[in-house]
Design a protein around this motif. Structure first.
Motif, PDB file in Angstrom:
ATOM      1  N   PHE A 151     -34.231  32.106   7.161  1.00  0.00           N
ATOM      2  CA  PHE A 151     -35.198  32.734   7.340  1.00  0.00           C
ATOM      3  C   PHE A 151     -36.096  32.911   8.391  1.00  0.00           C
ATOM      4  CE2 PHE A 151     -39.790  33.589   5.563  1.00  0.00           C
ATOM      5  CZ  PHE A 151     -39.675  34.528   5.669  1.00  0.00           C
ATOM      6  N   ARG A 152     -36.441  31.711   9.136  1.00  0.00           N
ATOM      7  CA  ARG A 152     -37.014  31.838  10.300  1.00  0.00           C
ATOM      8  C   ARG A 152     -36.244  32.453  11.278  1.00  0.00           C
ATOM      9  NH1 ARG A 152     -38.385  29.277  14.920  1.00  0.00           N
ATOM     10  NH2 ARG A 152     -40.692  28.803  15.461  1.00  0.00           N
ATOM     11  N   ALA A 153     -34.935  32.262  11.070  1.00  0.00           N
ATOM     12  CA  ALA A 153     -34.178  32.887  12.315  1.00  0.00           C
ATOM     13  C   ALA A 153     -34.160  34.514  12.241  1.00  0.00           C
ATOM     14  CB  ALA A 153     -32.512  32.295  12.180  1.00  0.00           C
ATOM     15  N   ILE A 158     -36.459  39.392  14.496  1.00  0.00           N
ATOM     16  CA  ILE A 158     -37.290  40.663  14.559  1.00  0.00           C
ATOM     17  C   ILE A 158     -38.131  40.607  15.755  1.00  0.00           C
ATOM     18  CG2 ILE A 158     -39.283  41.681  13.311  1.00  0.00           C
ATOM     19  CD1 ILE A 158     -37.963  40.595  10.799  1.00  0.00           C
ATOM     20  N   SER A 159     -38.623  39.395  16.140  1.00  0.00           N
ATOM     21  CA  SER A 159     -39.440  39.222  17.454  1.00  0.00           C
ATOM     22  C   SER A 159     -38.788  39.576  18.489  1.00  0.00           C
ATOM     23  CB  SER A 159     -40.107  37.680  17.622  1.00  0.00           C
ATOM     24  OG  SER A 159     -40.740  37.512  18.652  1.00  0.00           O
ATOM     25  N   ARG A 160     -37.514  39.048  18.718  1.00  0.00           N
ATOM     26  CA  ARG A 160     -36.519  39.384  19.825  1.00  0.00           C
ATOM     27  C   ARG A 160     -36.458  41.201  19.936  1.00  0.00           C
ATOM     28  NH1 ARG A 160     -33.814  34.773  18.233  1.00  0.00           N
ATOM     29  NH2 ARG A 160     -32.134  36.158  17.126  1.00  0.00           N
ATOM     30  N   GLY A 180     -43.262  30.217  10.489  1.00  0.00           N
ATOM     31  CA  GLY A 180     -43.670  31.442  11.177  1.00  0.00           C
ATOM     32  C   GLY A 180     -43.224  31.506  12.697  1.00  0.00           C
ATOM     33  N   VAL A 181     -43.575  32.469  13.343  1.00  0.00           N
ATOM     34  CA  VAL A 181     -43.052  32.989  14.677  1.00  0.00           C
ATOM     35  C   VAL A 181     -44.307  33.369  15.659  1.00  0.00           C
ATOM     36  CG1 VAL A 181     -41.702  34.293  16.202  1.00  0.00           C
ATOM     37  CG2 VAL A 181     -40.809  33.514  14.039  1.00  0.00           C
ATOM     38  N   ASN A 182     -44.436  32.766  16.638  1.00  0.00           N
ATOM     39  CA  ASN A 182     -45.662  33.160  17.308  1.00  0.00           C
ATOM     40  C   ASN A 182     -46.939  33.018  16.535  1.00  0.00           C
ATOM     41  OD1 ASN A 182     -44.210  33.262  19.789  1.00  0.00           O
ATOM     42  ND2 ASN A 182     -43.884  35.444  19.236  1.00  0.00           N
ATOM     43  N   ALA A 183     -47.233  32.096  15.581  1.00  0.00           N
ATOM     44  CA  ALA A 183     -48.324  32.308  14.718  1.00  0.00           C
ATOM     45  C   ALA A 183     -49.598  31.827  15.129  1.00  0.00           C
ATOM     46  CB  ALA A 183     -47.879  31.250  13.391  1.00  0.00           C
ATOM     47  N   GLY A 184     -49.703  31.174  16.264  1.00  0.00           N
ATOM     48  CA  GLY A 184     -50.998  31.011  16.861  1.00  0.00           C
ATOM     49  C   GLY A 184     -51.522  31.916  17.911  1.00  0.00           C
TER      50      GLY A 184
END
Length: 418
Positions: A151-153, A158-160, A180-184
């Motif tokens: 799921f994280r992949a 999506i981010s890429r 998360g991805v770039n959650a901060g």
């Protein structure tokens, strides 16, 4: 299991436990055999080990070689790989080491699983004694960690593929696991910032009974453009209760209603609330539709991590309001409305959410009340691109992930309930 570990400077650099000479036994790992497959589980401390984005390991299965792509791998393995060989008389094999990615960043603490790249692998007796078989808890954690890694992949993909900047955070409200991805990243919010305004209104109403029913006149002085309907009201012809303004702010994203509530409550009070909740990056800095203020950098901001945490608190009613006010906030946020976060989720499943969108920015804070596996979700994009599609894809991936967990046993099977 006999492991042939790396030798020389590579081995010394990464400090492999129990390191011996090249053909020594590195670790004895319990092996579980079921349906001609084996699963190995071992926890490895990787705090001091660098990680690469991807790696490869060659395996031999029934006399034929194939390639398995690992989502993460030790950096030395990606550079110095000599194919590891599996030679059991089994239909399939899988080697997984579970680890906690504490070394990545403060927001990535979920357990993931990776394929370990060693210089060579060899199986001795593939079946282990019953005494050394992994427990159901170990199997549960390992299988779910593998599934969470996929799921994280998806979020990373999506981010890429998004041509701007993308951030997302998802919280499993059953076990508290975050992915998360770039959650901060601190990102502009558009109308999603209206949720903290809603909180301050109900916090104030708990202190002042009757406040929600108080009416305020709609005049030319408060009229604001953009989304909503109040901008079309006559000058001084209507008065609206503060609670009705809140409904219009959330359901129709009415900017006039929002600015009237900001006048009533004050920006400082909204921000103090968020600071008390441990969310200092969630800041209300300007009213709606104030391009001059936005150009000066006075932007309303938050992070995916803080927004998702807020929605998780709403689910548990862990906000500085009474239980009745918490329920009413959620009811308002669950009033049906459209949007890309709503589209992939069946209409029978309630979603408490508020989207936001300004030029180049798309956001959403959401609480999805999936039976058996509710979850909180925050998605934020900036620097242009099709942010609505990024939100839709994230929502779809999250729903599919949690829908499978909702109906599954710890081993991933589905047992019909009569």
């Amino acid at each position: 299991l006999r492991v042939f570990p790396p030798t020389g400077s590579v081995a010394q650099k990464h400090g492999w436990p129990g390191q011996r000479r090249a053909r020594g036994v590195l670790a004895r790992v319990p092996v579980e055999r079921e349906d001609e497959a084996i699963l190995l589980d071992r926890t490895v401390n990787v705090d001091d080990v660098g990680l690469a984005a991807r790696g490869l390991v060659m395996i031999e299965r029934m006399g034929r070689s194939s390639t398995l792509h690992a989502p993460l791998a030790w950096r030395w393995g990606a550079r110095n790989l000599r194919p590891g060989r599996f030679s059991p008389l089994l239909a399939s094999t899988a080697l997984r080491f579970q680890m906690t990615l504490a070394s990545l960043d403060s927001l990535t603490r979920s357990a993931l699983s990776v394929v370990v790249l060693l210089s060579a692998l060899e199986f001795a007796a593939p079946a282990a004694s019953a005494a050394s078989a992994p427990s159901a808890v170990v199997a549960q954690d390992t299988l779910r960690a593998l599934y969470a890694a996929k799921f994280r992949a998806e979020l990373e993909q999506i981010s890429r593929e998004f041509d701007g900047v993308y951030g997302a955070q998802v919280i499993d409200l059953t076990d508290g696991v975050t992915i998360g991805v770039n959650a901060g990243l601190v990102l502009p919010q558009g109308s999603a910032i209206k949720i903290p305004i809603l909180l301050e209104l109900f916090r104030r109403a708990d202190e002042r009974p009757g406040l929600l029913a108080q009416r305020r006149p709609v005049t030319d002085a408060v009229r604001t453009g953009g989304s909503g309907v109040i901008q079309w009201f006559g000058n001084g012809t209507s008065e609206l209760a503060l609670e009705d303004l809140a409904v219009l702010m959330i359901v129709l994203s009415d900017n006039t209603a929002t600015n009237m509530l900001i006048d009533e409550l004050g920006m400082d009070a909204v921000n103090r609330n968020m600071e008390r909740l441990g969310m200092p990056n969630t800041r209300l800095r300007r009213k709606m539709i104030r391009p001059d203020a936005s150009a000066r950098g006075e932007e309303n901001t938050s992070t995916p991590a803080e927004a998702a945490a807020f929605m998780a608190r709403l689910a548990r009613c862990e906000l500085p309001v009474s239980a009745a006010s918490c329920r009413r906030m959620r009811e308002i946020l669950e009033i049906p409305k459209g949007g890309p976060v709503r589209a992939p989720v069946p209409s029978a499943i309630p979603i408490a959410f508020k989207p936001g969108g300004i030029e180049g920015v798309t956001t959403v804070w959401a609480l999805v009340n999936l039976p058996g596996r509710p979850y909180a979700l925050a998605v934020m994009t900036t620097y242009g691109g099709n942010g609505g599609e990024a939100v839709r894809r994230t929502s779809e991936a999250a729903y599919e992930f949690f829908a499978r967990l909702a109906g599954a046993t710890p081993f991933g099977t589905r047992v019909p309930v009569r």
